[in-house]
Design a protein around this motif. Structure first.
Motif, short mmCIF file in Angstrom:
data_model
loop_
_atom_site.label_atom_id
_atom_site.label_comp_id
_atom_site.label_asym_id
_atom_site.label_seq_id
_atom_site.Cartn_x
_atom_site.Cartn_y
_atom_site.Cartn_z
N LEU A 120 58.55 91.21 64.93
CA LEU A 120 58.50 89.95 64.23
C LEU A 120 57.38 89.34 64.77
O LEU A 120 56.64 88.44 64.09
CB LEU A 120 59.61 89.14 64.91
CG LEU A 120 61.01 89.66 64.01
CD1 LEU A 120 62.54 89.02 65.05
CD2 LEU A 120 61.01 89.10 62.67
N ARG A 125 54.06 87.48 62.67
CA ARG A 125 53.74 86.36 63.17
C ARG A 125 52.11 86.17 63.42
O ARG A 125 51.49 85.19 62.76
CB ARG A 125 54.55 85.64 64.06
CG ARG A 125 54.38 84.03 64.19
CD ARG A 125 55.33 83.43 62.90
NE ARG A 125 55.14 81.85 62.74
CZ ARG A 125 54.45 81.37 61.93
NH1 ARG A 125 53.50 82.26 60.92
NH2 ARG A 125 54.35 80.14 61.77
N ILE A 156 61.82 82.46 68.01
CA ILE A 156 62.38 83.13 66.86
C ILE A 156 63.79 83.51 67.68
O ILE A 156 63.94 84.12 68.70
CB ILE A 156 61.49 84.58 66.49
CG1 ILE A 156 61.94 84.97 65.36
CG2 ILE A 156 61.35 85.41 67.81
CD1 ILE A 156 61.81 84.48 63.92
#
Length: 268
Positions: free
Chosen positions: A238, A242, A16
């Motif tokens: 993030l 995920r 990412i």
């Protein structure tokens, strides 16, 4: 002794990237496969060590190279807090704690470097089994006694590994330049050629992928130190998303260690 099986070094990974909230010129690129893995340090809990003949020494057999003068100065101040009762290899003179050595730079050229001395095949700060002050890193134990995180006392390499931070620069098509901070896994190759000589390395071992939390949570303090609070907050957001959705590329060591608890898939 725990199983010393390891997974391979090459497998699918998820990455990412996002702008650093505190620095508009910096992009953070992070390995989600590693940060969502269940790696945890198992020193003293079945760790076979990187040298099979000295399993109780963990990854402390070569001593620790300092990254810079500030790194060494921090350790020097922490060492001054130690006593013969808390440090098996007590040294009143700091000059006996460090040695001059060399370390290869990015071009493979050996450069002068400083590192902790070794005593009987392990770092001078390593207390051995049976020592009345307790087994393990004397600096780590002192930090816990003082109520501070061990990263405040230990050499940088000791608290960063097995998370690896790298830097690069990229020039975009429009001529703008971005600084990239990479956060990933410190695998055998990250040590250089010598990493392949280890008898065992934890990052690839299912026996060390048994943590109660993924790395991005268990290593929160270290990651904040590496990339800053703002970047860590975004990274954690993030990673959590995920984790909720389900991973595409689970670390093979985690998958093997915890086949029933990782990689949840969204319901259809």
């Amino acid at each position: 002794m725990r199983d010393t099986e390891e997974t391979g070094l090459d497998f699918p990974r998820e990455w990412i990237e996002f702008p650093d909230p505190d620095d508009s010129d910096t992009i953070v690129r992070a390995d989600l496969t590693w940060l969502l893995s269940r790696w945890t340090c198992i020193f003293g809990q079945g760790c076979p060590g990187i040298d099979a003949e000295n399993p109780d020494d963990g990854c402390c057999v070569h001593g620790a190279f300092f990254t810079e003068a500030d790194d060494e100065e921090r350790v020097r101040k922490a060492a001054a807090k130690l006593t013969p009762e808390t440090w098996q290899n007590y040294r009143a003179d700091y000059a006996d704690v460090v040695v001059d050595d060399t370390l290869a730079d990015d071009d493979g050229v050996e450069q002068p470097a400083r590192k902790t001395a070794t005593v009987d095949g392990a770092c001078v700060f390593h207390n051995r089994p049976g020592f009345s002050g307790g087994m393990g890193c004397a600096l780590h134990a002192q930090a816990l006694r003082d109520g501070v995180h061990p990263l405040k006392y230990k050499p940088e390499v000791c608290w960063q590994v097995p998370v690896k931070r790298d830097y690069s620069t990229v020039e975009r098509a429009d001529g703008s330049v971005a600084e990239i901070t990479w956060i990933g896994e410190f695998d055998r190759r990250a040590w250089g050629a010598g990493g392949h000589d280890f008898d065992w390395w934890c990052a690839s071992a299912p026996s060390a992928h048994v943590g109660a939390q993924p790395v991005y949570r268990s290593y929160e303090a270290e990651l904040i130190e590496l990339i800053g609070k703002g970047a860590y907050a975004k990274l954690a957001e993030l990673c959590a998303e995920r984790e909720r959705i389900g991973q595409l590329a689970v670390h093979p060591a985690t998958r093997k260690a915890l086949p029933l608890t990782v990689a949840p898939r969204p319901s259809s």
